[in-house]
Write a protein that holds these residues in place. Sequence first.
Motif, PDB file in Angstrom:
ATOM      1  N   TYR A   1     -90.491 112.625   2.986  1.00 49.96           N
ATOM      2  CA  TYR A   1     -91.605 112.304   2.259  1.00 49.96           C
ATOM      3  C   TYR A   1     -92.647 112.991   2.169  1.00 49.96           C
ATOM      4  O   TYR A   1     -92.784 114.017   3.069  1.00 49.96           O
ATOM      5  CB  TYR A   1     -92.023 110.957   2.772  1.00 49.96           C
ATOM      6  CG  TYR A   1     -91.202 109.524   2.446  1.00 49.96           C
ATOM      7  CD1 TYR A   1     -90.018 109.218   2.678  1.00 49.96           C
ATOM      8  CD2 TYR A   1     -91.909 108.646   1.538  1.00 49.96           C
ATOM      9  CE1 TYR A   1     -89.340 108.269   2.475  1.00 49.96           C
ATOM     10  CE2 TYR A   1     -91.264 107.591   1.117  1.00 49.96           C
ATOM     11  CZ  TYR A   1     -90.010 107.357   1.410  1.00 49.96           C
ATOM     12  OH  TYR A   1     -89.261 106.050   1.085  1.00 49.96           O
TER      13      TYR A   1
ATOM     14  N   THR B   1     -79.202 101.804   4.898  1.00 50.69           N
ATOM     15  CA  THR B   1     -80.433 101.453   3.995  1.00 50.69           C
ATOM     16  C   THR B   1     -80.812 100.067   3.889  1.00 50.69           C
ATOM     17  O   THR B   1     -80.005  99.202   4.352  1.00 50.69           O
ATOM     18  CB  THR B   1     -80.038 102.126   2.417  1.00 50.69           C
ATOM     19  OG1 THR B   1     -78.957 101.301   2.168  1.00 50.69           O
ATOM     20  CG2 THR B   1     -79.454 103.605   2.559  1.00 50.69           C
ATOM     21  N   GLY B   2     -81.747  99.870   3.251  1.00 51.97           N
ATOM     22  CA  GLY B   2     -82.406  98.331   3.081  1.00 51.97           C
ATOM     23  C   GLY B   2     -83.127  97.981   4.225  1.00 51.97           C
ATOM     24  O   GLY B   2     -83.721  96.773   4.257  1.00 51.97           O
ATOM     25  N   ASN B   3     -83.296  98.810   5.378  1.00 54.31           N
ATOM     26  CA  ASN B   3     -84.191  98.336   6.264  1.00 54.31           C
ATOM     27  C   ASN B   3     -85.091  99.473   6.542  1.00 54.31           C
ATOM     28  O   ASN B   3     -84.996 100.631   5.991  1.00 54.31           O
ATOM     29  CB  ASN B   3     -83.364  98.078   7.862  1.00 54.31           C
ATOM     30  CG  ASN B   3     -82.347  96.739   7.220  1.00 54.31           C
ATOM     31  OD1 ASN B   3     -83.023  95.775   7.191  1.00 54.31           O
ATOM     32  ND2 ASN B   3     -80.969  96.956   7.316  1.00 54.31           N
TER      33      ASN B   3
ATOM     34  N   TYR C   1     -87.345 102.575   8.376  1.00 51.94           N
ATOM     35  CA  TYR C   1     -86.595 103.759   8.990  1.00 51.94           C
ATOM     36  C   TYR C   1     -87.620 104.327  10.011  1.00 51.94           C
ATOM     37  O   TYR C   1     -88.754 103.787   9.865  1.00 51.94           O
ATOM     38  CB  TYR C   1     -86.122 104.895   8.212  1.00 51.94           C
ATOM     39  CG  TYR C   1     -86.627 104.881   6.550  1.00 51.94           C
ATOM     40  CD1 TYR C   1     -87.842 105.529   6.263  1.00 51.94           C
ATOM     41  CD2 TYR C   1     -85.854 104.484   5.669  1.00 51.94           C
ATOM     42  CE1 TYR C   1     -88.248 105.580   5.065  1.00 51.94           C
ATOM     43  CE2 TYR C   1     -86.251 104.695   4.306  1.00 51.94           C
ATOM     44  CZ  TYR C   1     -87.595 105.354   4.001  1.00 51.94           C
ATOM     45  OH  TYR C   1     -87.924 105.455   2.857  1.00 51.94           O
TER      46      TYR C   1
ATOM     47  N   TYR D   1     -88.243  93.382  -0.054  1.00 50.25           N
ATOM     48  CA  TYR D   1     -88.343  93.612   1.235  1.00 50.25           C
ATOM     49  C   TYR D   1     -89.696  94.704   1.594  1.00 50.25           C
ATOM     50  O   TYR D   1     -89.898  95.479   0.643  1.00 50.25           O
ATOM     51  CB  TYR D   1     -87.038  94.480   1.708  1.00 50.25           C
ATOM     52  CG  TYR D   1     -87.059  94.828   3.319  1.00 50.25           C
ATOM     53  CD1 TYR D   1     -87.015  96.118   3.534  1.00 50.25           C
ATOM     54  CD2 TYR D   1     -87.192  93.764   4.089  1.00 50.25           C
ATOM     55  CE1 TYR D   1     -87.029  96.640   4.877  1.00 50.25           C
ATOM     56  CE2 TYR D   1     -87.178  94.113   5.713  1.00 50.25           C
ATOM     57  CZ  TYR D   1     -87.172  95.636   6.057  1.00 50.25           C
ATOM     58  OH  TYR D   1     -87.024  95.701   7.222  1.00 50.25           O
TER      59      TYR D   1
ATOM     60  N   ILE E   1     -92.653  96.262   4.391  1.00 54.33           N
ATOM     61  CA  ILE E   1     -92.610  96.672   5.847  1.00 54.33           C
ATOM     62  C   ILE E   1     -94.161  96.950   6.001  1.00 54.33           C
ATOM     63  O   ILE E   1     -95.003  97.559   5.041  1.00 54.33           O
ATOM     64  CB  ILE E   1     -92.107  97.848   5.966  1.00 54.33           C
ATOM     65  CG1 ILE E   1     -90.600  97.568   6.077  1.00 54.33           C
ATOM     66  CG2 ILE E   1     -92.198  98.491   7.613  1.00 54.33           C
ATOM     67  CD1 ILE E   1     -89.685  98.845   6.148  1.00 54.33           C
TER      68      ILE E   1
ATOM     69  N   PHE F   1     -93.359 101.380  12.528  1.00 53.95           N
ATOM     70  CA  PHE F   1     -92.833 100.269  12.323  1.00 53.95           C
ATOM     71  C   PHE F   1     -93.637  99.269  12.802  1.00 53.95           C
ATOM     72  O   PHE F   1     -93.541  99.511  14.148  1.00 53.95           O
ATOM     73  CB  PHE F   1     -91.340 100.106  12.138  1.00 53.95           C
ATOM     74  CG  PHE F   1     -90.739  98.694  11.837  1.00 53.95           C
ATOM     75  CD1 PHE F   1     -90.988  97.610  12.677  1.00 53.95           C
ATOM     76  CD2 PHE F   1     -90.367  98.339  10.386  1.00 53.95           C
ATOM     77  CE1 PHE F   1     -90.424  96.492  12.319  1.00 53.95           C
ATOM     78  CE2 PHE F   1     -90.001  97.183  10.375  1.00 53.95           C
ATOM     79  CZ  PHE F   1     -89.939  96.267  11.178  1.00 53.95           C
TER      80      PHE F   1
ATOM     81  N   ARG G   1     -89.057  89.800   4.214  1.00 57.27           N
ATOM     82  CA  ARG G   1     -88.336  89.702   3.021  1.00 57.27           C
ATOM     83  C   ARG G   1     -88.897  88.805   2.058  1.00 57.27           C
ATOM     84  O   ARG G   1     -89.385  87.892   2.579  1.00 57.27           O
ATOM     85  CB  ARG G   1     -86.834  89.259   3.309  1.00 57.27           C
ATOM     86  CG  ARG G   1     -86.094  90.290   4.347  1.00 57.27           C
ATOM     87  CD  ARG G   1     -84.461  90.555   4.369  1.00 57.27           C
ATOM     88  NE  ARG G   1     -84.176  91.544   5.338  1.00 57.27           N
ATOM     89  CZ  ARG G   1     -83.902  92.732   4.827  1.00 57.27           C
ATOM     90  NH1 ARG G   1     -84.177  93.153   3.834  1.00 57.27           N
ATOM     91  NH2 ARG G   1     -83.568  93.785   5.956  1.00 57.27           N
TER      92      ARG G   1
ATOM     93  N   ASN H   1     -90.059  97.848  -0.875  1.00 55.26           N
ATOM     94  CA  ASN H   1     -88.672  98.407  -1.155  1.00 55.26           C
ATOM     95  C   ASN H   1     -88.059  97.515  -2.404  1.00 55.26           C
ATOM     96  O   ASN H   1     -88.223  96.237  -2.539  1.00 55.26           O
ATOM     97  CB  ASN H   1     -87.777  98.059   0.033  1.00 55.26           C
ATOM     98  CG  ASN H   1     -86.285  98.364  -0.136  1.00 55.26           C
ATOM     99  OD1 ASN H   1     -85.780  97.950  -0.816  1.00 55.26           O
ATOM    100  ND2 ASN H   1     -85.766  99.135   0.534  1.00 55.26           N
TER     101      ASN H   1
ATOM    102  N   GLY I   1     -80.924  96.827  -0.223  1.00 61.78           N
ATOM    103  CA  GLY I   1     -79.990  98.246  -0.084  1.00 61.78           C
ATOM    104  C   GLY I   1     -80.666  99.207  -0.766  1.00 61.78           C
ATOM    105  O   GLY I   1     -80.371 100.425  -0.435  1.00 61.78           O
ATOM    106  N   THR I   2     -81.718  99.132  -1.420  1.00 61.36           N
ATOM    107  CA  THR I   2     -82.298 100.270  -1.927  1.00 61.36           C
ATOM    108  C   THR I   2     -83.017 101.141  -0.563  1.00 61.36           C
ATOM    109  O   THR I   2     -83.700 100.648   0.314  1.00 61.36           O
ATOM    110  CB  THR I   2     -83.820 100.102  -3.011  1.00 61.36           C
ATOM    111  OG1 THR I   2     -83.079  99.161  -4.125  1.00 61.36           O
ATOM    112  CG2 THR I   2     -84.141 101.138  -3.477  1.00 61.36           C
TER     113      THR I   2
ATOM    114  N   TYR J   1     -88.703 103.540  -0.318  1.00 63.07           N
ATOM    115  CA  TYR J   1     -90.367 102.733  -0.263  1.00 63.07           C
ATOM    116  C   TYR J   1     -91.286 103.442  -1.052  1.00 63.07           C
ATOM    117  O   TYR J   1     -91.336 104.636  -1.246  1.00 63.07           O
ATOM    118  CB  TYR J   1     -90.310 102.738   1.188  1.00 63.07           C
ATOM    119  CG  TYR J   1     -89.420 101.823   1.877  1.00 63.07           C
ATOM    120  CD1 TYR J   1     -88.455 102.505   2.558  1.00 63.07           C
ATOM    121  CD2 TYR J   1     -89.475 100.422   2.274  1.00 63.07           C
ATOM    122  CE1 TYR J   1     -87.481 101.617   2.928  1.00 63.07           C
ATOM    123  CE2 TYR J   1     -88.838  99.818   2.816  1.00 63.07           C
ATOM    124  CZ  TYR J   1     -87.712 100.212   3.383  1.00 63.07           C
ATOM    125  OH  TYR J   1     -86.686  99.648   4.127  1.00 63.07           O
TER     126      TYR J   1
END
Lengths: 113, 113
Positions: free
Chosen positions: A35, A98-100, A102, B32, B34, B46, B51, B93, B97-98, B101
């Motif tokens: 990023y 992926t999907g959570n 990082y 999703y 964060i 984090f 969700r 997100n 599964g993507t 962000y």
Amino acid sequence: GAGVSQTPSNKVTEKGKYVELRCDPISGHTALYWYRQSLGQGPEFLIYFQGTGAADDSGLPNDRFFAVRPEGSVSTLKIQRTERGDSAVYLCASSLGTGNGYTFGSGTRLTVV
Amino acid sequence: GESVGLHLPTLSVQEGDNSIINCAYSNSASDYFIWYKQESGKGPQFIIDIRSNMDKRQGQRVTVLLNKTVKHLSLQIAATQPGDSAVYFCAENLGSGTYKYIFGTGTRLKVLA
């Protein structure tokens, strides 16, 4: 390692020069992300690796930017013919899947003078 | 270290008070979210996630609220401490599964002693 490691932490380069920024992800993390964060902004996606391959490089601003991850671990972001507008913090992150969320490294602050 | 977010909106709160940081997200398909905390010279860290099938989630001293109708997120920090001083970003997100962000522009939280 315990976290995502980025080197160097700071890089000053002259306009027109080539630079390489290195990222060591968390051991075992197959997904790696780059990023870019400009001053006063949130991070913006550049590129995503799953293993050794770049699964999505749609965020790279132009063909002066390139990234590799030849062995599926360490990644290098390469910028050719740097311009003053490339000055930013370049953040690397890694994840198991992926999907959570990082884990980010502390970034490399690039200044092009 | 580097200063993050020199031109960001700033929220100043007294130590011990509760803080509420707001964020409008962009995509109704996002499922999703964060909240990240970023201290000067460090990468985003984090804090808490939620969700889209939930409207509230609590952590230790932090609560995230999600209002999908108006595409709004908030982060509540209870009994704000000096160590909470940082820039806070929400990130969305774009689908299950993507890997990518989208970050908001961030809010600087200043805790006054």
